[in-house]
Design an enzyme around this catalytic site. Structure first.
Site, short mmCIF file in Angstrom:
data_model
loop_
_atom_site.label_atom_id
_atom_site.label_comp_id
_atom_site.label_asym_id
_atom_site.label_seq_id
_atom_site.Cartn_x
_atom_site.Cartn_y
_atom_site.Cartn_z
N GLY A 1 56.13 54.46 49.73
CA GLY A 1 55.49 53.16 49.54
C GLY A 1 54.07 53.15 50.10
N LEU B 1 57.20 56.51 53.58
CA LEU B 1 56.17 57.44 53.10
C LEU B 1 55.79 57.19 51.65
CD1 LEU B 1 57.16 60.85 54.71
CD2 LEU B 1 55.28 59.33 55.31
N ARG C 1 72.29 72.83 52.49
CA ARG C 1 73.10 71.86 53.23
C ARG C 1 74.49 71.66 52.65
NH1 ARG C 1 68.26 67.55 54.56
NH2 ARG C 1 67.32 68.87 56.16
#
Lengths: 248, 612
Positions: free
Chosen positions: B15, B13, B297
């Site tokens: 690049g 995404l 997380r």
């Protein structure tokens, strides 16, 4: 439960050299898949009779069946190797490269032609630019949900592999790019290129080459309704052809 | 045709967004990727992309997104770039929508949003549970359009080996390896961007694709690029363990109502569905009533880890239930279809009927190449016209995406990675073009750096090809992965970190005694891997040394006094803002990483205690 995992791999050192088979035997572990077995071979590359060899070359990236890399023929069936679970396969497990694409080395093939087809059918939405132009067009969820199914194509090549019309004597582009036309012609902005895409499908290697064998839809690992897309595009190109003929 | 050329390495995404943005400015882009770009690792992102679009009437705003992200990252992130990203996020989602991403919709035909970890708002736009795939395809399609127009040249199946730097240290291009013909070439450019993703394979098995070795970042690091916050490694709470990889089970499963539990009785052998509600321990909901299963997380991972350490894991194993069976099938199929199929195909059980068994797995690196930014003092965001944005310390070299360190601090919130990749590419592409036009174009002509760099790598690969010792590179990699997973993930301990640092040096020694089992001069993946492995070992030390020297707990970096006691408040070192509210900077030396610390810009939100 078999105490070993046996594998036969059709290998080929370069695109021009001839193929040969090699066999491997590993101690059994539960819940292996074809990729994990190939990884294990790389840690100690030896054939079944103990001869040192090189690790098998194959394409792979995500191992979650979403990158589209690891398509090959497993026991003769075109499929993704990562989801080919050893416990569900007859042994020895036979691995061969896809036959409809040029072999690079061993199980790795060049699927560049599929990306070329995507260029040819203009598989994109023609946006004006990345600057801020506010939200995109609204869509009904039902329409979106159908288009989403089409947009899951991972360009693995399995649909081309199983298609009798994709062969040395034809340029048939196969089901994947045709279904992409169905996708982009559905999108409110994408459909602004409808005519150009249909023209591309009406050209050499396009829809006319489809023999309606319907193997593609059965081979698709993402269960994309490929034959529905093809039928839809047959109708659309026919209508487009008439319109051109009568100038309406 | 333009004569201005830039290089982007990596076709995920970040690049692809940088490529599109540079091409829009009329600059030609040489785009290098180790795989066809459509197969890049962004394709694996599942749950969605965050942006405070507030279509649910909840009063969400970019300012709250900003606060959630800074707080979620335990205040380690520099605040102006995070604020700029959060304010840009709704526009980025609109752009993706215009590109044709099939985001799920509301009954009114607007984009639907779901909940994710570390926030109380519905802020995550999603396309089923394959959002990364859909986003990557949309960008891939736009890049293909520029390819047809002649502005983008793709070099797929090419691997980045190193930089070309002139005598003054400016980055003038790259050296890359054609992974098929094994030809090594140097490529010039006005500026270079690395968008090469994360380093998951350093940990052996992770949720990452096998291409995510971190080799490009590690190579750049060894050529003088700073690496920041390397010790901050995200371990995702829910993955499906297997011998080849830890398959991701998206946070969206919990965002859509999935519940994490274990039987209240240790070693309870009953089938999960036959265990009554009262005999189930919903430990996340119990401990974190405000966020429940959607705590960030790092916290969810530690709790699951600890519950298993205490012997409550399913069947006494390191597994807990992730339960969706109370949610209607139809709803599950529309919103989570992709991930349920993955579980079904690999585990052979239907997660609509039977609770899934999951365990934490290494997932993401908050750390990465150090990059600069240009703050805009008027509004606390960024001056997006500056060529300093996403610039590394090497002039002419840029970095964007997971490979940069900038947007997540000590812990990344779910669904912030896609927006960070796209934002970094969106501002980084123009930044490199501006640098190229202003400064790169005025640099003196080739001083022989290209021929020298090419020669150096050809010599190096010839040396690698002759390696004939007794060691197998995949075996060394496995040992590295096991050590890193055991000691540099969920719980860190000084003794174990020191041992790991020693072990990594021993593995580097053994690397010298590798013997290549593949002598082919064609499509030789083994030789590539040997080169990558050396780089991974270097990067592993950066992570390990960073963790060893950081004497506190912050976000994903959780350091304990006594390993046996596990995750308890008394056992963990506390957050230490006085000494460690700082960015870790690693610089390469022959003797290993040299670690220093740089201040963090906390000018917008004063640091406060992090309690969910």
């Amino acid at each position: 439960m078999p105490r070993t995992i046996q594998l036969s791999v059709r290998r080929q050192d370069t695109p021009a050299s001839s193929a040969y088979w090699e066999e491997y035997e590993l101690s059994y572990r539960p819940k292996e898949n074809v990729i994990s077995v190939l990884m294990e071979i790389a840690k100690n590359p030896k054939t079944r009779d103990g001869k040192p060899t090189s690790p098998v070359v194959y394409d792979r990236a995500c191992l979650e069946e979403v990158c589209g890399s690891c398509a090959m023929r497993v026991n003769g069936v075109a499929r993704m190797a990562c989801t080919a679970l050893i416990d569900s396969l007859e042994q020895p497990v036979k691995l061969e490269p896809l036959a409809k694409f040029p072999v690079v080395r061993d199980l790795s093939v060049d699927r560049g032609s599929m990306f070329e087809s995507l260029k040819r059918v203009k598989a994109w939405v023609p946006i004006d630019g990345t600057y801020d132009l506010g939200p995109g067009p609204r869509m009904a969820e039902s329409e979106r949900a159908y288009a989403y199914e089409l947009s899951k194509c991972i360009t693995c090549g399995n649909c081309l592999e199983v298609c009798p019309q994709v062969n040395d004597r034809s340029n048939f582009m196969g089901a994947a790019p045709i279904s992409q036309v169905a996708l982009f012609n559905r999108h409110p902005t994408g459909r602004m290129l409808t005519g150009e895409r249909l023209e591309a499908l009406m050209g050499d290697g396009g829809l006319d080459e489809c023999g309606n064998a319907q193997n593609c839809v059965r081979a698709c690992p993402k269960s994309i309704p490929l034959t529905t897309s093809i039928a839809e595009m047959f109708r659309a190109t026919t209508v487009h052809g008439f319109k051109k003929l009568f100038g309406t | 045709m333009t004569s201005e050329r830039v290089i982007v390495v990596g076709g995920g995404l970040a690049g692809l967004m940088a490529t599109i943005r540079a091409a829009e400015m009329g600059v030609a882009v040489d785009l290098f990727s180790i795989v066809p770009v459509k197969r890049s690792h962004s394709v694996c992102a599942q749950g969605g992309i965050n942006g405070a679009v507030n279509t649910k009437g909840e009063g969400d705003s970019p300012e709250i997104h900003f606060d959630d992200t800074i707080y979620g990252g335990d205040f380690l992130a520099d605040q102006p770039p995070v604020k700029a990203m959060c304010y840009a996020a709704p526009g980025i989602i609109n752009l993706l929508d215009r590109m044709g991403v099939m985001f799920n919709r509301t009954p009114e035909g607007l984009l639907d949003f779901r909940r994710f970890g570390g926030t109380k708002f519905h802020r995550t736009a999603f396309a089923g549970a394959t959002t990364g795939q859909q986003l990557l395809y949309a960008l891939d399609e736009q890049v293909r359009r520029f390819e047809v127009e002649g502005l983008v040249d793709k070099h797929e199946m090419w691997e980045f080996l190193g930089l070309v730097r002139d005598a003054d240290g400016n980055c003038r291009g790259i050296v890359a390896l054609d992974c098929v013909s094994m030809r090594i070439e140097a490529f010039p450019a006005l500026a270079v961007m690395l968008a090469t993703g994360g380093p998951g394979i350093v940990f052996g098995r992770s949720t990452n694709s096998v291409i995510n070795t971190g080799t490009a970042a590690a190579a750049a690091y060894q050529e003088g690029v700073r690496y920041a916050n390397g010790e901050f490694i995200q371990v995702h709470p829910t993955s499906i363990p297997a011998s080849d990889k830890l398959r991701l089970m998206s946070e969206s499963a919990r965002g859509e109502g999935g519940r994490v539990w274990v039987p209240r009785a240790r070693g309870d052998k009953r089938a999960p569905k036959s265990i009554p509600e009262t005999q189930r321990w919903y430990f996340l909901e119990e401990k974190y009533p405000a966020y429940g299963n959607l705590v960030p997380r790092d916290i969810a991972t530690r709790e699951i880890f600890q519950v298993c350490l205490m012997g409550f894991g399913v069947d006494g194993k390191r597994e807990v239930y992730l339960d969706l069976t109370h949610i209607p099938r139809k709803e599950l199929d529309v919103k989570l279809g992709g991930i349920l199929e993955i579980y079904e195909k690999f585990v052979g059980e239907d997660p609509r009927e039977v609770p899934m068994k999951v365990f934490p797995g290494m997932h993401y690196s908050m750390g990465g190449l150090w990059v600069d930014y240009a703050a805009d003092p008027r509004n606390g965001t960024l001056d997006e016209t500056s060529s300093r944005n996403q610039a590394t310390n090497v002039p002419g070299l840029y970095a964007a995406g997971e490979v940069d360190y900038l947007y997540h601090g000590a812990n990344r919130l779910g669904a912030n990675s896609l927006v960070a990749c796209l934002y970094a590419g969106k501002i980084g592409g123009p930044a490199m073009v501006r640098y190229g036009r202003d400064r790169g174009a005025r640099l003196p002509p080739d001083d022989g750096a290209f021929a020298a760099a090419k020669k150096r790598w050809e010599t190096e690969f010839a040396r690698l090809a002759r390696m004939s010792g007794p060691e197998n590179p995949h075996v060394i990699a496995e040992e590295m992965g096991d050590w890193m997973t055991d000691n540099v993930t969920v719980i860190r301990h000084d003794g174990k970190l020191s041992e790991t640092d020693v072990k990594l040096q021993e593995l580097s020694e053994r690397w010298n005694r590798i013997g290549l089992s593949d002598s082919s001069a064609f499509a030789n993946r083994e030789i590539s891997f040997v080169n990558q492995l050396r780089n991974m070992l270097v990067l592993a030390r950066v992570m390990t040394r960073g963790a060893l020297l950081r004497q506190e707990s912050r976000g994903a970096h959780y350091k304990v006094r006594d390993l046996e006691k596990g995750v308890t408040e008394e056992n963990a070192l506390p957050r230490d803002d006085a000494n460690f509210l700082k960015t870790t900077i690693a610089e390469h030396t022959e003797d290993g990483p040299r670690i220093t610390y740089a201040p963090v810009d906390t000018s917008l939100i004063p640091p406060r205690a992090r309690k969910y």
